[in-house]
Design a protein around this motif. Structure first.
Motif, mmCIF file in Angstrom:
data_model
loop_
_atom_site.group_PDB
_atom_site.id
_atom_site.type_symbol
_atom_site.label_atom_id
_atom_site.label_comp_id
_atom_site.label_asym_id
_atom_site.label_seq_id
_atom_site.Cartn_x
_atom_site.Cartn_y
_atom_site.Cartn_z
ATOM 1 N N UNK A 88 0.836 -1.263 -0.040
ATOM 2 C CA UNK A 88 -0.138 0.007 0.015
ATOM 3 C C UNK A 88 0.768 1.383 -0.112
ATOM 4 N N UNK A 89 1.967 1.287 0.842
ATOM 5 C CA UNK A 89 2.992 2.313 0.669
ATOM 6 C C UNK A 89 3.481 2.698 -0.395
ATOM 7 N N UNK A 90 3.940 1.455 -1.250
ATOM 8 C CA UNK A 90 4.487 1.624 -2.722
ATOM 9 C C UNK A 90 3.472 2.337 -3.510
ATOM 10 N N UNK A 91 2.297 1.667 -3.513
ATOM 11 C CA UNK A 91 1.059 2.195 -4.315
ATOM 12 C C UNK A 91 0.850 3.756 -4.181
ATOM 13 N N UNK A 92 0.874 4.081 -2.856
ATOM 14 C CA UNK A 92 0.460 5.467 -2.675
ATOM 15 C C UNK A 92 1.730 6.445 -2.989
ATOM 16 N N UNK A 93 2.786 6.003 -2.859
ATOM 17 C CA UNK A 93 3.916 6.632 -3.557
ATOM 18 C C UNK A 93 3.801 6.778 -4.823
ATOM 19 N N UNK A 94 3.588 6.066 -5.534
ATOM 20 C CA UNK A 94 3.465 5.981 -7.022
ATOM 21 C C UNK A 94 2.262 6.896 -7.532
ATOM 22 N N UNK A 95 1.151 6.738 -6.859
ATOM 23 C CA UNK A 95 -0.008 7.411 -7.032
ATOM 24 C C UNK A 95 0.227 8.975 -6.754
ATOM 25 N N UNK A 96 1.298 9.520 -6.228
ATOM 26 C CA UNK A 96 1.425 10.676 -6.160
ATOM 27 C C UNK A 96 1.930 11.457 -7.260
ATOM 28 N N UNK A 97 2.704 10.748 -8.169
ATOM 29 C CA UNK A 97 3.138 10.828 -9.423
ATOM 30 C C UNK A 97 1.883 11.221 -10.542
ATOM 31 N N UNK A 98 1.078 10.419 -10.323
ATOM 32 C CA UNK A 98 -0.200 10.479 -11.218
ATOM 33 C C UNK A 98 -1.063 11.754 -10.720
ATOM 34 N N UNK A 99 -1.335 12.025 -9.484
ATOM 35 C CA UNK A 99 -2.168 13.083 -9.156
ATOM 36 C C UNK A 99 -1.289 14.411 -8.864
ATOM 37 N N UNK A 100 -0.084 14.433 -8.493
ATOM 38 C CA UNK A 100 0.267 16.006 -8.245
ATOM 39 C C UNK A 100 1.745 16.051 -9.002
ATOM 40 N N UNK A 101 1.820 15.543 -10.132
ATOM 41 C CA UNK A 101 2.819 15.937 -10.743
ATOM 42 C C UNK A 101 2.817 16.633 -12.194
#
Length: 113
Positions: A88-101
């Motif tokens: 879940x932590x790895x997934x959330x880290x990657x999701x930040x790129x999709x949402x906030x970059x």
């Protein structure tokens, strides 16, 4: 002359980096695929992957150090299972790129040479 530049974002914490490093090995991915179905002991993993215990132990240690798997001992056997919290932590880290970059165009370079 030093131009003002935005501060680089902080590097992911060590557990995130270790998780991605552990995921970079094909045998470790096979181990994780097997553990998706059920908790398994070392002997079952060796049999299914057709690898010697010494090689498997090396890779299990890497997965454990990266917090991707957990172990428990029962009698003389050690059983491994996925640590879903780390996934879940790895997934959330990657999701930040999709949402906030936002992808901004490059700034022109200056010819100061």
């Amino acid at each position: 002359m030093v131009e003002n530049s935005p501060i680089a974002p902080p590097v992911a914490d060590k557990s995130i980096a270790a998780g991605f490093h552990a995921l970079s090995d094909p045998l470790r991915l096979q181990i994780l695929e097997l553990l998706r179905e059920q908790e398994l002991c070392v002997c079952d993993l060796c049999d299914r992957l057709e690898v010697p215990q010494s090689k498997l132990s090396f890779h299990l240690k890497a997965l454990k150090d990266a917090a991707l798997v957990r172990s428990r001992q029962e009698s003389r056997w050690i059983y491994y299972r996925l640590n879903l919290t780390q996934f879940v932590a790895l997934e959330q880290y990657l999701a930040q790129y999709r949402r906030f970059s936002p992808i901004l165009p490059a700034r022109p370079c200056s010819d100061s040479g």
